[in-house]
Enzyme design. Structure first.
Site, PDB file in Angstrom:
ATOM      1  N   ASP A  19     -75.626  15.271 -54.928  1.00 27.46           N
ATOM      2  CA  ASP A  19     -74.801  14.595 -55.701  1.00 27.46           C
ATOM      3  C   ASP A  19     -75.241  13.170 -56.162  1.00 27.46           C
ATOM      4  O   ASP A  19     -74.548  12.976 -56.858  1.00 27.46           O
ATOM      5  CB  ASP A  19     -73.512  14.567 -54.986  1.00 27.46           C
ATOM      6  CG  ASP A  19     -72.907  15.976 -54.644  1.00 27.46           C
ATOM      7  OD1 ASP A  19     -73.144  16.743 -55.430  1.00 27.46           O
ATOM      8  OD2 ASP A  19     -72.125  15.853 -53.407  1.00 27.46           O
ATOM      9  N   ARG A  35     -62.587  19.411 -45.375  1.00 24.40           N
ATOM     10  CA  ARG A  35     -62.879  20.355 -44.227  1.00 24.40           C
ATOM     11  C   ARG A  35     -61.849  20.030 -43.108  1.00 24.40           C
ATOM     12  O   ARG A  35     -61.253  20.732 -42.363  1.00 24.40           O
ATOM     13  CB  ARG A  35     -64.229  20.235 -43.503  1.00 24.40           C
ATOM     14  CG  ARG A  35     -65.116  20.775 -44.455  1.00 24.40           C
ATOM     15  CD  ARG A  35     -66.655  20.415 -44.088  1.00 24.40           C
ATOM     16  NE  ARG A  35     -67.798  21.266 -44.927  1.00 24.40           N
ATOM     17  CZ  ARG A  35     -67.940  21.116 -46.083  1.00 24.40           C
ATOM     18  NH1 ARG A  35     -67.445  20.439 -46.818  1.00 24.40           N
ATOM     19  NH2 ARG A  35     -69.094  21.702 -46.719  1.00 24.40           N
TER      20      ARG A  35
END
Ligand code: S3P
Length: 448
Positions: free
Chosen positions: A326, A33
């Site tokens: 995750d 990002r």
């Protein structure tokens, strides 16, 4: 970078106590990002602590292809001279996002409301993953997508010439989908709204606010309602990327299962959209102390002191899934050492990660002598407790970094060595994994 690299088989074996400080690299989600928002700003963004894993390097190459100037000043320290919202130019070559679902989906969003055409591809893992979840909402803005059957890469996106603002409820709990829509909304005039029923990682919202966008988040009975005003001028920032809690999970879990271990892991994110694993481990009886709570790079962090612990199986609530999505592979590995069963439900999304992670963990655990049960959206690991985990197998990693690291950690406390067929993909997210773990006392080697 999806060129076919030769596999790197690796083996881990029972190790002495792990001791020391585990300084894990920068957060992968925030690193992607930082590069993308830097590229969409007007002026120079400075990033420190950037994860220089292959996934992020592929995003850096993509930002260059769209016209931004990126310079690596020192390890982890990069500058990005952005082109502004709507300023992407048309890349001359195919954008290769390698192994990274986050990279490709966010970048598709970032270019979808600019009148340019780009073709995306990736490695054998990424080419199997569904892109329709992103191209469906991008079509609402006016973008068009042409990919392989089933919405697979390679895929060409034709950006909308006259984008319109949208209101979109994400059908799957996915920060990648949410972020792709928000990135597309940046260049659509007016207010776009994204609604997510379950909260997923919120780095995009936090960073958009930091870069000066007008963005609000409301919690309503429908879920989280995020409203973004299009066509802002994003202001360049100094971004200090905090350490990756998803990477921290590996030394933390290794310390829990290797007898006599005591490991410090500094600066681990306590962001509620990322910390589900640590909550779960504490419920299992993990001896983890959370010291020096503070803010780093706009994220709440703490230093973790982790000691070897006797663990018991737990039922992980499905509503916690997004905050540890995750971390299920490493949790499944740890659960093999616990007394009793650990039940993970509501984890259907694991089937469309870098590999089908339910299947990869189930097959590898079975090969290591652990009983599992699995279904479309659940995995149950029957912990062996005092009997110990036999190990003595080679586990298939399917180009999935987290599957490779999970079985190597399992091997550190199993009765016989555990191998993985390919540790190469570890470099996508945690390039210093081997050095860091061996530095703590782990026996992990590359097989000739
Ligand atoms: C990520 C979102 C998650 C996660 C991935 C990183 C992100 O994917 O699994 O590793 O940075 O937005 P989904 O959005 O598909 O759940």
């Amino acid at each position: 970078m999806s060129a076919h690299a030769p596999p790197i088989p690796m083996t881990a074996q029972a190790s002495g106590p792990l001791k020391g400080v585990a300084e894990v690299p920068g957060d992968k989600s925030i690193s992607h990002r930082a590069l993308i928002f830097g590229a969409l700003s007007v002026g120079r963004t400075q990033v420190t602590g950037l994860l220089e894993g292959q996934d992020v390097l592929d995003t850096a190459a993509a930002m260059r292809a769209f016209g931004a100037h990126l310079t690596r000043q020192a390890p982890g320290a990069w500058t990005i001279d952005g082109v502004g919202v709507g300023g992407f130019c048309e890349p001359e070559t195919v954008i290769d996002c390698g192994n990274s679902g986050t990279g490709v989906r966010l970048i598709m969003g970032a270019m979808a409301t600019t009148p340019i055409t780009a073709t995306f591809t990736g490695d054998a893992s990424l080419r199997k993953r569904p892109m329709g979840r992103v191209t469906d909402p991008l079509a609402l803005f006016g973008a068009r997508a042409h990919g392989r059957t089933g919405g697979r890469l390679p895929m060409t996106i034709i950006g909308a010439a006259d984008p319109v603002a949208v209101r979109y409820a994400t059908p799957v709990p996915s920060a990648q989908v949410k972020s792709a829509v928000l990135l597309a909304a940046l260049n659509a005039p007016g207010e776009s709204v994204v609604i997510e029923r379950e909260a997923t990682r919120d780095h995009t919202e936090r960073m958009l606010a930091g870069f000066g966008a007008e963005i609000t988040t409301e919690t309503t009975p429908e879920g989280r309602v995020i409203t973004l005003t299009g066509q802002p001028e994003l202001r360049p920032q100094a971004v200090a990327v905090p350490r990756d809690p998803s990477s921290a999970a590996f030394p933390v879990c290794a310390a829990l299962i290797v007898p006599g271990s005591e490991v410090r892991v500094p600066g681990v994110s306590q962001n509620a959209t990322r910390n589900g694993l640590f909550t779960t481990l504490v419920e299992m009886g993990a001896d983890i102390t959370f010291e020096n709570p503070r803010e780093e790079g706009g994220e709440p962090v703490a230093d973790l002191l982790v000691r070897h612990s006797a663990l018991c199986g737990v039922e992980v609530p499905p509503e916690r899934a997004a905050s540890m999505i995750d971390e299920y592979p490493i949790l499944a590995a740890v659960a093999a050492f616990a007394e009793g069963a650990t039940t993970m439900r509501g984890v259907r999304e694991l089937r469309v990660k870098e590999s089908d992670r339910i299947d990869a963990m189930a097959r590898g655990l079975e090969a290591c002598g652990v009983t599992v049960e699995e279904g479309p959206d659940f995995l149950i690991v029957h912990g062996r407790g005092a009997e110990g985990v036999p190990g003595g197998a080679t586990c298939a990693t399917h180009l999935d970094h987290r599957i490779a690291m999970s079985f190597l950690v399992l091997g550190l406390a199993a009765q016989r060595p555990v191998s993985v067929d390919d540790g190469g993909p570890i470099a996508t997210s945690f390039p210093i994994f081997e050095t860091l773990m061996t530095g703590l006392g782990a026996t992990i080697r590359r097989d000739a």
